[in-house]
Design a protein around this motif. Structure first.
Motif, PDB file in Angstrom:
ATOM      1  N   ARG A 282      -7.915  -5.280   4.245  1.00  0.00           N
ATOM      2  CA  ARG A 282      -6.777  -4.825   3.732  1.00  0.00           C
ATOM      3  C   ARG A 282      -6.723  -4.918   2.260  1.00  0.00           C
ATOM      4  N   ASP A 283      -6.993  -6.141   1.619  1.00  0.00           N
ATOM      5  CA  ASP A 283      -6.784  -6.415   0.364  1.00  0.00           C
ATOM      6  C   ASP A 283      -7.528  -5.285  -0.544  1.00  0.00           C
ATOM      7  N   THR A 284      -8.719  -4.782  -0.100  1.00  0.00           N
ATOM      8  CA  THR A 284      -9.350  -3.656  -0.789  1.00  0.00           C
ATOM      9  C   THR A 284      -8.771  -2.267  -0.292  1.00  0.00           C
ATOM     10  N   LYS A 285      -7.523  -2.173   0.616  1.00  0.00           N
ATOM     11  CA  LYS A 285      -7.173  -1.033   0.693  1.00  0.00           C
ATOM     12  C   LYS A 285      -7.852  -0.016   1.608  1.00  0.00           C
ATOM     13  N   GLU A 286      -8.934  -0.792   2.213  1.00  0.00           N
ATOM     14  CA  GLU A 286      -9.782  -0.112   3.150  1.00  0.00           C
ATOM     15  C   GLU A 286      -9.230   0.526   4.263  1.00  0.00           C
TER      16      GLU A 286
ATOM     17  N   ILE B 216      -5.178  -1.113  13.644  1.00  0.00           N
ATOM     18  CA  ILE B 216      -5.898  -0.685  12.539  1.00  0.00           C
ATOM     19  C   ILE B 216      -6.216   0.817  12.424  1.00  0.00           C
ATOM     20  N   VAL B 217      -5.827   1.245  11.125  1.00  0.00           N
ATOM     21  CA  VAL B 217      -6.481   2.645  10.871  1.00  0.00           C
ATOM     22  C   VAL B 217      -7.024   2.520   9.562  1.00  0.00           C
ATOM     23  N   PHE B 218      -8.060   3.317   9.377  1.00  0.00           N
ATOM     24  CA  PHE B 218      -8.809   3.561   7.994  1.00  0.00           C
ATOM     25  C   PHE B 218      -7.741   4.060   7.084  1.00  0.00           C
ATOM     26  N   THR B 219      -7.767   3.586   5.714  1.00  0.00           N
ATOM     27  CA  THR B 219      -6.718   3.994   4.943  1.00  0.00           C
ATOM     28  C   THR B 219      -6.832   5.448   4.665  1.00  0.00           C
ATOM     29  N   LYS B 220      -8.143   6.098   4.661  1.00  0.00           N
ATOM     30  CA  LYS B 220      -8.712   7.387   4.168  1.00  0.00           C
ATOM     31  C   LYS B 220      -7.934   8.215   5.633  1.00  0.00           C
TER      32      LYS B 220
ATOM     33  N   SER C 188       2.589   5.542  -4.028  1.00  0.00           N
ATOM     34  CA  SER C 188       3.302   4.147  -4.539  1.00  0.00           C
ATOM     35  C   SER C 188       3.480   3.060  -3.417  1.00  0.00           C
ATOM     36  N   VAL C 189       3.405   3.252  -1.887  1.00  0.00           N
ATOM     37  CA  VAL C 189       3.369   2.335  -1.089  1.00  0.00           C
ATOM     38  C   VAL C 189       2.283   2.257  -0.371  1.00  0.00           C
ATOM     39  N   VAL C 190       1.671   3.046   0.277  1.00  0.00           N
ATOM     40  CA  VAL C 190       0.519   3.158   1.264  1.00  0.00           C
ATOM     41  C   VAL C 190      -0.738   2.675   0.273  1.00  0.00           C
ATOM     42  N   GLU C 191      -1.027   3.075  -0.874  1.00  0.00           N
ATOM     43  CA  GLU C 191      -2.326   2.881  -1.600  1.00  0.00           C
ATOM     44  C   GLU C 191      -1.887   1.889  -2.619  1.00  0.00           C
ATOM     45  N   LYS C 192      -0.968   1.292  -2.476  1.00  0.00           N
ATOM     46  CA  LYS C 192      -0.455   0.103  -3.526  1.00  0.00           C
ATOM     47  C   LYS C 192      -0.487  -1.188  -3.022  1.00  0.00           C
ATOM     48  N   THR C 193       0.080  -1.333  -1.732  1.00  0.00           N
ATOM     49  CA  THR C 193       0.149  -2.459  -1.055  1.00  0.00           C
ATOM     50  C   THR C 193      -0.533  -2.552   0.117  1.00  0.00           C
ATOM     51  N   ASN C 194      -0.863  -4.096   0.576  1.00  0.00           N
ATOM     52  CA  ASN C 194      -1.554  -4.138   1.935  1.00  0.00           C
ATOM     53  C   ASN C 194      -0.526  -4.413   2.870  1.00  0.00           C
ATOM     54  N   SER C 195       0.960  -4.512   2.897  1.00  0.00           N
ATOM     55  CA  SER C 195       1.714  -5.269   3.603  1.00  0.00           C
ATOM     56  C   SER C 195       1.877  -4.289   4.876  1.00  0.00           C
ATOM     57  N   VAL C 196       2.354  -4.857   5.759  1.00  0.00           N
ATOM     58  CA  VAL C 196       2.680  -4.140   7.134  1.00  0.00           C
ATOM     59  C   VAL C 196       4.124  -3.571   7.354  1.00  0.00           C
ATOM     60  N   SER C 197       4.956  -4.167   6.234  1.00  0.00           N
ATOM     61  CA  SER C 197       6.183  -3.635   6.142  1.00  0.00           C
ATOM     62  C   SER C 197       6.991  -3.639   4.661  1.00  0.00           C
ATOM     63  N   VAL C 198       7.940  -2.934   4.606  1.00  0.00           N
ATOM     64  CA  VAL C 198       8.629  -3.092   3.416  1.00  0.00           C
ATOM     65  C   VAL C 198      10.246  -3.239   3.504  1.00  0.00           C
ATOM     66  N   ASP C 199      10.974  -3.845   2.659  1.00  0.00           N
ATOM     67  CA  ASP C 199      12.316  -4.016   2.723  1.00  0.00           C
ATOM     68  C   ASP C 199      13.001  -3.195   1.586  1.00  0.00           C
ATOM     69  N   LYS C 200      14.272  -3.213   1.724  1.00  0.00           N
ATOM     70  CA  LYS C 200      15.105  -2.381   0.903  1.00  0.00           C
ATOM     71  C   LYS C 200      15.123  -2.599  -0.628  1.00  0.00           C
ATOM     72  N   GLN C 201      14.923  -4.004  -0.930  1.00  0.00           N
ATOM     73  CA  GLN C 201      14.775  -4.438  -2.198  1.00  0.00           C
ATOM     74  C   GLN C 201      13.424  -3.688  -3.004  1.00  0.00           C
ATOM     75  N   MET C 202      12.383  -3.673  -2.057  1.00  0.00           N
ATOM     76  CA  MET C 202      10.979  -3.136  -2.619  1.00  0.00           C
ATOM     77  C   MET C 202      11.350  -1.647  -2.943  1.00  0.00           C
ATOM     78  N   LEU C 203      12.010  -0.943  -1.827  1.00  0.00           N
ATOM     79  CA  LEU C 203      11.979   0.513  -2.154  1.00  0.00           C
ATOM     80  C   LEU C 203      12.958   0.878  -3.031  1.00  0.00           C
ATOM     81  N   VAL C 204      14.111   0.186  -2.998  1.00  0.00           N
ATOM     82  CA  VAL C 204      15.127   0.818  -4.057  1.00  0.00           C
ATOM     83  C   VAL C 204      15.028   0.083  -5.533  1.00  0.00           C
TER      84      VAL C 204
END
Length: 286
Positions: free
Chosen positions: A119-123, A138-142, A164-180
């Motif tokens: 996850r950390d290597t975005k694979e 689990i899904v391969f990022t590619k 900006s989200v998928v290729e930058k973070t390894n989190s399974v979720s995002v919140d409004k503060q992050m997005l906005v």
């Protein structure tokens, strides 16, 4: 009474008594042995088959001709190969349940550690598809990026989301503060991402990173799983040999594949695996 007479008395009475006792003991032992020999085998106590923990070596004996994966990446590739891509018909990329890895690799701690590293290597992307609250896929990022681009390429906001989200973070979720505040998405753009299927509502002001079209997977995954467990539950003693289960023609398992479902029920602990002289046995204990 003379000493000679005393000795004659002992020889006449004491020695025969000892002899009788010896004969009686020998007769008793012989009688017990004969009684045991007449007991039918069906009434004899038999040792219960030894229940062993799942190992990928055991699984490979009857279910796969590939070598046992030595690390998480190899295990993911093995599970990736089990997915019936023809059944998915291009609707979805191959999806792997995280707990399937627990059936392929014996060390759960190592699985968790290496999944986090991937996850950390975005694979890979870890996703909550809604099968269960605490169940992750689990899904391969590619594969994820290709799938989203294929089905939502006409939406400009999607490319921004991927970069900006998928290729930058390894989190399974995002919140409004992050997005906005940090990524500067507007409320209407967030709504568009939800409608596009790349975000699912997790809580108020929080969203799961999602996979568009995942409902197709959830539907066929649930049907296949239920069909296999029902087959085992309806078998004698709620158990079935693995090789017999693999030959069952269960329509509900065809989309994802029988081996895919077997790896899943073993990894989730829904069944117990037993090593018997007739082969590997799958049993439902509850």
């Amino acid at each position: 009474m003379l000493l000679r007479d005393v000795w004659k008395f002992r020889c006449r009475w004491i020695f025969p008594i000892k002899l009788l006792r010896l004969v009686h003991d020998e007769y008793t032992i012989l009688k017990i042995k004969m009684k045991r020999a007449k007991i039918p085998d069906v009434f004899k106590t038999k040792k219960r088959p030894r229940i062993q923990s799942q190992t990928s070596e055991d699984w490979g004996d009857e279910a796969a001709d590939s070598t046992v994966p030595s690390d998480c990446h190899a295990a993911l590739m093995y599970l990736h190969s089990l997915v019936n891509t023809d059944g998915l018909a291009g609707r979805l990329p191959p999806i792997i349940l995280k707990h399937q890895l627990y059936n392929v690799m014996t060390n759960r701690t190592l699985v968790d550690k290496q999944v986090n590293e991937l996850r950390d290597t975005k694979e890979i992307k870890l996703l909550n598809l809604g099968t269960r609250p605490d169940e992750f896929s689990i899904v391969f990022t590619k594969d994820y990026v290709e799938h989203v681009n294929k089905h939502l390429s006409d939406k400009p906001i999607i490319k921004r989301f991927l970069s900006s989200v998928v290729e930058k973070t390894n989190s399974v979720s995002v919140d409004k503060q992050m997005l906005v505040e940090h990524l500067e998405f507007k409320d209407e753009e967030i709504t568009e991402l939800v409608n596009g299927g790349v975000l699912n509502v997790r809580d108020f002001g929080s969203w799961w990173i999602a996979l568009p079209g995942a409902g197709f997977f959830i539907r066929h995954f649930t049907k296949g799983r239920d069909a296999i467990l029902r087959t085992i539950r309806n078998s004698k003693y709620k158990q079935i040999l693995l090789r017999d289960l693999e030959t069952k023609d269960l329509k509900a398992t065809k989309t994802l594949g029988m081996k895919y479902h077997i790896e899943e029920i073993l990894g989730s602990g829904a069944v117990t695996k037993i090593d018997t002289t007739s082969g590997l046995m799958l049993r439902i204990d509850r």
